[in-house]
Design a protein around this motif. Sequence first.
Motif, PDB file in Angstrom:
ATOM      1  N   ARG A  83       0.831  -1.208   0.000  1.00 18.73           N
ATOM      2  CA  ARG A  83       0.000   0.000   0.000  1.00 18.73           C
ATOM      3  C   ARG A  83       0.865   1.258   0.000  1.00 18.73           C
ATOM      4  NH1 ARG A  83      -3.730   0.427   4.487  1.00 18.73           N
ATOM      5  NH2 ARG A  83      -4.817   1.929   3.186  1.00 18.73           N
ATOM      6  N   VAL A  84       1.959   1.241   0.739  1.00 15.36           N
ATOM      7  CA  VAL A  84       2.863   2.394   0.771  1.00 15.36           C
ATOM      8  C   VAL A  84       3.489   2.608  -0.607  1.00 15.36           C
ATOM      9  CG1 VAL A  84       5.002   3.330   1.765  1.00 15.36           C
ATOM     10  CG2 VAL A  84       3.328   2.211   3.248  1.00 15.36           C
ATOM     11  N   VAL A  85       3.948   1.532  -1.245  1.00 16.97           N
ATOM     12  CA  VAL A  85       4.538   1.643  -2.579  1.00 16.97           C
ATOM     13  C   VAL A  85       3.502   2.208  -3.556  1.00 16.97           C
ATOM     14  CG1 VAL A  85       5.439   0.334  -4.556  1.00 16.97           C
ATOM     15  CG2 VAL A  85       6.267  -0.166  -2.247  1.00 16.97           C
ATOM     16  N   ALA A  86       2.287   1.689  -3.502  1.00 16.19           N
ATOM     17  CA  ALA A  86       1.234   2.148  -4.412  1.00 16.19           C
ATOM     18  C   ALA A  86       0.852   3.606  -4.167  1.00 16.19           C
ATOM     19  CB  ALA A  86      -0.003   1.259  -4.271  1.00 16.19           C
ATOM     20  N   SER A  87       0.940   4.058  -2.922  1.00 15.87           N
ATOM     21  CA  SER A  87       0.554   5.435  -2.593  1.00 15.87           C
ATOM     22  C   SER A  87       1.603   6.455  -3.031  1.00 15.87           C
ATOM     23  CB  SER A  87       0.319   5.582  -1.086  1.00 15.87           C
ATOM     24  OG  SER A  87       1.551   5.599  -0.390  1.00 15.87           O
ATOM     25  N   GLY A  88       2.839   6.010  -3.191  1.00 12.25           N
ATOM     26  CA  GLY A  88       3.906   6.915  -3.589  1.00 12.25           C
ATOM     27  C   GLY A  88       4.509   7.718  -2.445  1.00 12.25           C
ATOM     28  N   THR A  91       8.968   7.268   2.253  1.00 11.78           N
ATOM     29  CA  THR A  91       9.351   7.116   3.650  1.00 11.78           C
ATOM     30  C   THR A  91      10.207   5.876   3.815  1.00 11.78           C
ATOM     31  OG1 THR A  91       8.523   6.910   5.933  1.00 11.78           O
ATOM     32  CG2 THR A  91       7.233   5.845   4.213  1.00 11.78           C
ATOM     33  N   SER A  92      11.000   5.881   4.843  1.00 11.57           N
ATOM     34  CA  SER A  92      11.810   4.710   5.172  1.00 11.57           C
ATOM     35  C   SER A  92      10.890   3.582   5.635  1.00 11.57           C
ATOM     36  CB  SER A  92      12.786   5.071   6.289  1.00 11.57           C
ATOM     37  OG  SER A  92      13.309   3.919   6.887  1.00 11.57           O
ATOM     38  N   CYS A  93      11.309   2.362   5.386  1.00  4.53           N
ATOM     39  CA  CYS A  93      10.558   1.197   5.851  1.00  4.53           C
ATOM     40  C   CYS A  93      10.611   1.097   7.373  1.00  4.53           C
ATOM     41  CB  CYS A  93      11.145  -0.062   5.221  1.00  4.53           C
ATOM     42  SG  CYS A  93      10.529  -1.602   5.891  1.00  4.53           S
ATOM     43  N   ALA A  94      11.723   1.473   7.956  1.00  6.16           N
ATOM     44  CA  ALA A  94      11.955   1.336   9.401  1.00  6.16           C
ATOM     45  C   ALA A  94      11.910  -0.125   9.835  1.00  6.16           C
ATOM     46  CB  ALA A  94      10.973   2.182  10.203  1.00  6.16           C
ATOM     47  N   SER A 101      16.961   4.416   2.668  1.00  9.28           N
ATOM     48  CA  SER A 101      16.194   3.880   1.555  1.00  9.28           C
ATOM     49  C   SER A 101      14.703   4.047   1.796  1.00  9.28           C
ATOM     50  CB  SER A 101      16.497   2.399   1.354  1.00  9.28           C
ATOM     51  OG  SER A 101      17.840   2.215   1.024  1.00  9.28           O
ATOM     52  N   THR A 102      13.992   4.437   0.744  1.00  6.79           N
ATOM     53  CA  THR A 102      12.541   4.548   0.859  1.00  6.79           C
ATOM     54  C   THR A 102      11.898   3.203   0.513  1.00  6.79           C
ATOM     55  OG1 THR A 102      12.372   5.370  -1.405  1.00  6.79           O
ATOM     56  CG2 THR A 102      12.501   7.025   0.333  1.00  6.79           C
ATOM     57  N   VAL A 103      10.688   3.022   0.985  1.00 10.58           N
ATOM     58  CA  VAL A 103       9.952   1.788   0.706  1.00 10.58           C
ATOM     59  C   VAL A 103       9.824   1.625  -0.804  1.00 10.58           C
ATOM     60  CG1 VAL A 103       7.737   0.603   0.973  1.00 10.58           C
ATOM     61  CG2 VAL A 103       8.672   1.927   2.872  1.00 10.58           C
ATOM     62  N   SER A 104      10.124   0.415  -1.275  1.00  5.59           N
ATOM     63  CA  SER A 104      10.066   0.138  -2.712  1.00  5.59           C
ATOM     64  C   SER A 104       9.619  -1.302  -2.937  1.00  5.59           C
ATOM     65  CB  SER A 104      11.451   0.353  -3.345  1.00  5.59           C
ATOM     66  OG  SER A 104      12.345  -0.652  -2.899  1.00  5.59           O
ATOM     67  N   ALA A 105       9.567  -1.667  -4.192  1.00  3.87           N
ATOM     68  CA  ALA A 105       9.197  -3.041  -4.548  1.00  3.87           C
ATOM     69  C   ALA A 105      10.187  -4.045  -3.966  1.00  3.87           C
ATOM     70  CB  ALA A 105       9.118  -3.183  -6.064  1.00  3.87           C
ATOM     71  N   VAL A 106      11.424  -3.617  -3.701  1.00  2.00           N
ATOM     72  CA  VAL A 106      12.424  -4.515  -3.099  1.00  2.00           C
ATOM     73  C   VAL A 106      11.903  -5.043  -1.759  1.00  2.00           C
ATOM     74  CG1 VAL A 106      14.742  -4.630  -2.080  1.00  2.00           C
ATOM     75  CG2 VAL A 106      14.386  -3.454  -4.252  1.00  2.00           C
ATOM     76  N   TRP A 152      18.305  -5.790   5.529  1.00  2.00           N
ATOM     77  CA  TRP A 152      19.011  -4.707   4.839  1.00  2.00           C
ATOM     78  C   TRP A 152      19.102  -4.949   3.334  1.00  2.00           C
ATOM     79  CZ3 TRP A 152      20.763  -6.244   9.759  1.00  2.00           C
ATOM     80  CH2 TRP A 152      20.558  -5.285  10.757  1.00  2.00           C
ATOM     81  N   LEU A 153      18.192  -5.730   2.775  1.00  2.00           N
ATOM     82  CA  LEU A 153      18.218  -6.010   1.342  1.00  2.00           C
ATOM     83  C   LEU A 153      18.109  -4.727   0.525  1.00  2.00           C
ATOM     84  CD1 LEU A 153      18.377  -8.188  -0.829  1.00  2.00           C
ATOM     85  CD2 LEU A 153      15.881  -8.337  -0.750  1.00  2.00           C
ATOM     86  N   ASP A 154      17.289  -3.792   0.978  1.00  2.00           N
ATOM     87  CA  ASP A 154      17.161  -2.525   0.256  1.00  2.00           C
ATOM     88  C   ASP A 154      18.484  -1.768   0.239  1.00  2.00           C
ATOM     89  OD1 ASP A 154      16.800  -2.209   3.052  1.00  2.00           O
ATOM     90  OD2 ASP A 154      15.885  -0.245   2.752  1.00  2.00           O
ATOM     91  N   GLU A 155      19.199  -1.758   1.356  1.00  2.00           N
ATOM     92  CA  GLU A 155      20.498  -1.095   1.420  1.00  2.00           C
ATOM     93  C   GLU A 155      21.516  -1.816   0.538  1.00  2.00           C
ATOM     94  OE1 GLU A 155      21.018   1.715   3.048  1.00  2.00           O
ATOM     95  OE2 GLU A 155      19.116   1.798   4.121  1.00  2.00           O
ATOM     96  N   ILE A 156      21.467  -3.143   0.540  1.00  2.00           N
ATOM     97  CA  ILE A 156      22.399  -3.929  -0.273  1.00  2.00           C
ATOM     98  C   ILE A 156      22.158  -3.670  -1.755  1.00  2.00           C
ATOM     99  CG2 ILE A 156      23.076  -6.282  -0.931  1.00  2.00           C
ATOM    100  CD1 ILE A 156      22.394  -7.069   2.046  1.00  2.00           C
ATOM    101  N   THR A 157      20.899  -3.659  -2.187  1.00  2.00           N
ATOM    102  CA  THR A 157      20.602  -3.408  -3.603  1.00  2.00           C
ATOM    103  C   THR A 157      20.984  -1.982  -3.989  1.00  2.00           C
ATOM    104  OG1 THR A 157      18.296  -2.861  -3.125  1.00  2.00           O
ATOM    105  CG2 THR A 157      18.762  -5.117  -3.784  1.00  2.00           C
ATOM    106  N   ARG A 158      20.790  -1.048  -3.076  1.00  2.62           N
ATOM    107  CA  ARG A 158      21.179   0.338  -3.345  1.00  2.62           C
ATOM    108  C   ARG A 158      22.699   0.453  -3.494  1.00  2.62           C
ATOM    109  NH1 ARG A 158      21.679   5.480  -0.598  1.00  2.62           N
ATOM    110  NH2 ARG A 158      21.945   4.367   1.357  1.00  2.62           N
ATOM    111  N   PHE A 159      23.437  -0.268  -2.668  1.00  2.00           N
ATOM    112  CA  PHE A 159      24.897  -0.246  -2.722  1.00  2.00           C
ATOM    113  C   PHE A 159      25.404  -0.732  -4.081  1.00  2.00           C
ATOM    114  CE2 PHE A 159      29.012  -2.380  -2.161  1.00  2.00           C
ATOM    115  CZ  PHE A 159      29.771  -1.322  -1.685  1.00  2.00           C
TER     116      PHE A 159
END
Length: 168
Positions: A83-88, A91-94, A101-106, A152-159
Amino acid sequence: MAFSKLSLISLFGVSAATKARDLTPLVTHITLTMPLSNRPARMLALATVAAESLAVVALFVFPLLGFIVSLVLLACFTVHLSRVVASGVATSCACAGSSESTVSAVHVVRNAILIGVALAGIASMSFRPAASVAIQLTVAGPAMLFGAGMLWLDEITRFFSPRYSRSG
């Protein structure tokens, strides 16, 4: 079962500990993504830490219950993150405290993988007896790295992204 169990223990253990250490990122995430003011958002954040801690304890004591609790938590988190991804909302996932990193499909894909891990744990309980201590010790390291690493998958993919810059 050992890999699934230890992965989820690591995942929820690290997640609960980082959130408990500083609830602010999770409270901020909740207030930005849900119609809650600060006080109810803080209560929900505390309930999240308690639920993740319950999953860890249950996985140790009553593995089937632990897998079910893990599955329910991951399903709820996945619906929310979708829902967060769809809303645009940016924000951080926390998921593990503060993150750039912001919430994403990852995050959604990561949770789908973790749901598969929980389902595999449930399925393995009905087909095999509990693993020996030697097998659990052999699997422990990789399973715990996998579980914690998924946070930390989002951080790893960003790296590893071509757009990554070490200067910020």
